[in-house]
Design a protein around this motif. Structure first.
Motif, PDB file in Angstrom:
ATOM      1  N   VAL A 118      51.351  74.384  44.595  1.00 19.85           N
ATOM      2  CA  VAL A 118      51.381  75.502  43.656  1.00 19.85           C
ATOM      3  C   VAL A 118      52.467  75.295  42.608  1.00 19.85           C
ATOM      4  CG1 VAL A 118      51.835  77.985  43.427  1.00 19.85           C
ATOM      5  CG2 VAL A 118      50.433  77.137  45.312  1.00 19.85           C
ATOM      6  N   GLY A 119      53.576  74.667  43.032  1.00 22.22           N
ATOM      7  CA  GLY A 119      54.706  74.512  42.122  1.00 22.22           C
ATOM      8  C   GLY A 119      55.466  75.818  41.989  1.00 22.22           C
ATOM      9  N   PRO A 120      56.426  75.877  41.086  1.00 22.53           N
ATOM     10  CA  PRO A 120      57.246  77.089  40.955  1.00 22.53           C
ATOM     11  C   PRO A 120      56.411  78.304  40.570  1.00 22.53           C
ATOM     12  CG  PRO A 120      57.630  75.602  39.112  1.00 22.53           C
ATOM     13  CD  PRO A 120      56.824  74.832  40.103  1.00 22.53           C
ATOM     14  N   ILE A 121      56.807  79.450  41.088  1.00 23.05           N
ATOM     15  CA  ILE A 121      56.186  80.731  40.740  1.00 23.05           C
ATOM     16  C   ILE A 121      57.224  81.540  39.975  1.00 23.05           C
ATOM     17  CG2 ILE A 121      55.178  82.873  41.617  1.00 23.05           C
ATOM     18  CD1 ILE A 121      54.245  81.305  44.078  1.00 23.05           C
ATOM     19  N   ALA A 122      56.895  81.925  38.760  1.00 21.86           N
ATOM     20  CA  ALA A 122      57.863  82.627  37.910  1.00 21.86           C
ATOM     21  C   ALA A 122      57.274  83.934  37.394  1.00 21.86           C
ATOM     22  CB  ALA A 122      58.274  81.747  36.728  1.00 21.86           C
ATOM     23  N   ILE A 123      57.969  85.030  37.644  1.00 25.36           N
ATOM     24  CA  ILE A 123      57.604  86.312  37.054  1.00 25.36           C
ATOM     25  C   ILE A 123      58.231  86.373  35.667  1.00 25.36           C
ATOM     26  CG2 ILE A 123      57.908  88.818  37.200  1.00 25.36           C
ATOM     27  CD1 ILE A 123      57.872  88.492  40.257  1.00 25.36           C
ATOM     28  N   VAL A 124      57.413  86.611  34.634  1.00 26.06           N
ATOM     29  CA  VAL A 124      57.913  86.548  33.262  1.00 26.06           C
ATOM     30  C   VAL A 124      57.941  87.900  32.556  1.00 26.06           C
ATOM     31  CG1 VAL A 124      57.297  84.131  32.929  1.00 26.06           C
ATOM     32  CG2 VAL A 124      55.598  85.903  32.429  1.00 26.06           C
ATOM     33  N   ARG A 125      57.217  88.884  33.072  1.00 26.95           N
ATOM     34  CA  ARG A 125      57.217  90.188  32.407  1.00 26.95           C
ATOM     35  C   ARG A 125      56.663  91.247  33.334  1.00 26.95           C
ATOM     36  NH1 ARG A 125      53.928  92.754  28.080  1.00 26.95           N
ATOM     37  NH2 ARG A 125      52.487  91.001  28.108  1.00 26.95           N
ATOM     38  N   VAL A 126      57.129  92.480  33.158  1.00 24.92           N
ATOM     39  CA  VAL A 126      56.627  93.612  33.933  1.00 24.92           C
ATOM     40  C   VAL A 126      56.269  94.741  32.981  1.00 24.92           C
ATOM     41  CG1 VAL A 126      57.149  95.320  35.719  1.00 24.92           C
ATOM     42  CG2 VAL A 126      58.048  92.993  35.933  1.00 24.92           C
ATOM     43  N   GLU A 127      55.091  95.319  33.160  1.00 27.00           N
ATOM     44  CA  GLU A 127      54.659  96.486  32.384  1.00 27.00           C
ATOM     45  C   GLU A 127      54.511  97.674  33.320  1.00 27.00           C
ATOM     46  OE1 GLU A 127      51.353  96.043  29.439  1.00 27.00           O
ATOM     47  OE2 GLU A 127      51.134  94.111  30.455  1.00 27.00           O
ATOM     48  N   HIS A 128      54.958  98.829  32.887  1.00 33.81           N
ATOM     49  CA  HIS A 128      54.759 100.049  33.650  1.00 33.81           C
ATOM     50  C   HIS A 128      53.525 100.744  33.095  1.00 33.81           C
ATOM     51  CE1 HIS A 128      58.523  99.325  35.577  1.00 33.81           C
ATOM     52  NE2 HIS A 128      59.174  99.345  34.434  1.00 33.81           N
ATOM     53  N   ARG A 129      52.535 100.967  33.938  1.00 29.69           N
ATOM     54  CA  ARG A 129      51.248 101.520  33.530  1.00 29.69           C
ATOM     55  C   ARG A 129      50.907 102.736  34.390  1.00 29.69           C
ATOM     56  NH1 ARG A 129      48.251  97.615  30.727  1.00 29.69           N
ATOM     57  NH2 ARG A 129      46.267  98.430  31.551  1.00 29.69           N
ATOM     58  N   GLY A 130      51.504 103.868  34.029  1.00 26.32           N
ATOM     59  CA  GLY A 130      51.257 105.088  34.797  1.00 26.32           C
ATOM     60  C   GLY A 130      51.797 104.971  36.207  1.00 26.32           C
ATOM     61  N   GLN A 131      50.912 105.094  37.178  1.00 27.00           N
ATOM     62  CA  GLN A 131      51.301 105.004  38.580  1.00 27.00           C
ATOM     63  C   GLN A 131      51.254 103.576  39.119  1.00 27.00           C
ATOM     64  OE1 GLN A 131      52.607 107.660  40.261  1.00 27.00           O
ATOM     65  NE2 GLN A 131      52.491 108.474  38.163  1.00 27.00           N
ATOM     66  N   GLU A 132      51.026 102.621  38.242  1.00 23.89           N
ATOM     67  CA  GLU A 132      50.964 101.218  38.638  1.00 23.89           C
ATOM     68  C   GLU A 132      51.923 100.388  37.795  1.00 23.89           C
ATOM     69  OE1 GLU A 132      46.927  99.935  38.294  1.00 23.89           O
ATOM     70  OE2 GLU A 132      46.182 101.318  39.849  1.00 23.89           O
ATOM     71  N   SER A 133      52.142  99.165  38.241  1.00 21.73           N
ATOM     72  CA  SER A 133      52.967  98.212  37.493  1.00 21.73           C
ATOM     73  C   SER A 133      52.199  96.907  37.373  1.00 21.73           C
ATOM     74  CB  SER A 133      54.300  97.959  38.201  1.00 21.73           C
ATOM     75  OG  SER A 133      55.060  99.146  38.278  1.00 21.73           O
ATOM     76  N   ARG A 134      52.202  96.330  36.177  1.00 18.47           N
ATOM     77  CA  ARG A 134      51.530  95.040  35.948  1.00 18.47           C
ATOM     78  C   ARG A 134      52.586  93.943  35.865  1.00 18.47           C
ATOM     79  NH1 ARG A 134      46.533  94.711  32.045  1.00 18.47           N
ATOM     80  NH2 ARG A 134      45.707  95.600  33.986  1.00 18.47           N
ATOM     81  N   VAL A 135      52.442  92.952  36.736  1.00 19.72           N
ATOM     82  CA  VAL A 135      53.390  91.842  36.820  1.00 19.72           C
ATOM     83  C   VAL A 135      52.739  90.595  36.229  1.00 19.72           C
ATOM     84  CG1 VAL A 135      54.750  90.379  38.359  1.00 19.72           C
ATOM     85  CG2 VAL A 135      54.465  92.824  38.875  1.00 19.72           C
ATOM     86  N   HIS A 136      53.344  90.043  35.169  1.00 16.90           N
ATOM     87  CA  HIS A 136      52.859  88.809  34.557  1.00 16.90           C
ATOM     88  C   HIS A 136      53.588  87.634  35.206  1.00 16.90           C
ATOM     89  CE1 HIS A 136      51.024  90.813  30.882  1.00 16.90           C
ATOM     90  NE2 HIS A 136      51.706  91.790  31.444  1.00 16.90           N
ATOM     91  N   PHE A 137      52.844  86.619  35.611  1.00 19.41           N
ATOM     92  CA  PHE A 137      53.475  85.496  36.295  1.00 19.41           C
ATOM     93  C   PHE A 137      52.835  84.174  35.895  1.00 19.41           C
ATOM     94  CE2 PHE A 137      49.867  86.560  38.918  1.00 19.41           C
ATOM     95  CZ  PHE A 137      49.417  85.342  39.429  1.00 19.41           C
TER      96      PHE A 137
END
Length: 328
Positions: free
Chosen positions: A125-144
């Motif tokens: 898989v190699g490195p896993i990097a979280i690059v951004r987080v969005e708050h979307r109401g009652q959920e959160s979107r994690v960009h990786f």
């Protein structure tokens, strides 16, 4: 017919998809956040977590756990299981179908029903990097990003930060403060420039008013600015007509012509009616209220012609049936 697998693209998708399984399980273990959505994009991928307002420190711990699983190079296996066998598996979420189900297992860490392509071991898989987080109401979107995508992103960030560090002559740790100081300096410079522009415009409006001819009881300012912004035109018109007995006929040249017609409160004229007539004659349009109207949409080369038409029409104010006169 022959087919050929685009291996670079396939392996990239395998890295992102297996990385998503690992990251989703890590988020569950650290945050007790369940993955309710996954999107594999061309540049970045996302998971949607059923938690609002993520604790970023905890999210960093989840990222660290995911990478630890990668470093451990655990086996990844995909196999079909009967409905009875599936019921005994520690699935992260129940399957959406009945009967035989394909399950992807990251040994000792995650089991998920999935029909996608995956690597054979977590190390691939190699490195896993979280690059951004969005708050979307009652959920959160994690960009990786995973694997080659993560290393390309890392190289790009290194290049960008290196350029910024060299330009600002600071180290990496001091870069945020240096950027904050630049932003504060920019805000102060913009305010100073705005104040200076207003003082210059104040002086210009005073000069225009002093030179304006007296037409009956009114001072009529007719002026063409060769270039500038429509906001400047409006600002000048309002400043000129803030005092009694003033009519302002202003135009802006340049590529696209602009007009601003205004009058003082004590003058019974309808600037909107005047403006509806003039731009139409030069190929434009506009609108507004009795005291201030603006128009445009015509060639800037015809701005002087528009002013001449307005001046001529203003001279006819006293004639009967004149639409530019307001009821007193």
């Amino acid at each position: 017919m022959q087919g050929r697998v685009d291996w670079a693209r396939r392996f990239d998708h395998m890295q992102q998809h297996t990385g998503q399984h690992i990251l989703s399980q890590a988020c569950w273990q650290v945050l007790r956040a369940e993955t309710v959505g996954f999107h594999l994009g061309d540049e970045a991928s996302t998971i949607d977590l059923d938690v609002a307002g993520l604790d970023l420190g905890a999210l960093e711990r989840a990222e660290a756990l995911a990478n630890e699983v990668v470093f451990q190079d655990r086996p990844v296996r995909a196999a079909f299981f009967s409905e009875a066998e599936v019921a005994a598996l520690p699935l992260r979420k129940p399957p959406a179908v009945r009967g035989e189900v394909r399950v992807v297992q990251v040994e000792g860490f995650d089991s998920s029903a999935c029909g996608g392509t995956h690597v054979r071991r977590t190390g691939e898989v190699g490195p896993i990097a979280i690059v951004r987080v969005e708050h979307r109401g009652q959920e959160s979107r994690v960009h990786f990003l995973c694997g080659h995508r993560a290393t390309r992103d890392h190289r790009q960030r290194i290049r960008i930060t290196s350029v910024l560090m060299a330009a600002l002559t600071v180290g990496l740790g001091d870069l945020p403060d240096a950027v904050a100081r630049l932003q504060e300096d920019l805000r102060a410079a913009r305010k100073e420039a705005k104040d200076l522009r207003e003082r210059v415009l104040d002086a210009e409006t005073e000069a225009l008013l002093a030179a304006a001819p007296q037409v009956g009881e009114w001072k009529v300012v007719r002026h063409l600015l060769p270039e500038g912004e429509a906001t400047t035109l409006k600002w000048m018109a309002q400043r000129l007509t803030a005092r009694p007995g003033v009519v302002a006929l202003l135009a802006l040249g340049g590529d696209r012509g602009q007009l601003a017609f205004a009058c003082s409160e004590d003058i019974p004229l309808d600037m909107a009616a005047l403006l509806r007539e003039v731009p139409r004659a030069v190929g434009g349009g506009g609108g507004g209220g009795p005291r201030l109207a603006q128009g445009g949409g015509f060639a800037g080369a015809r701005a002087a012609e528009a002013l001449d038409l307005a001046w001529e029409r203003l001279g006819q104010v006293g004639s009967s049936g004149n639409p530019t006169r307001r009821d007193g």
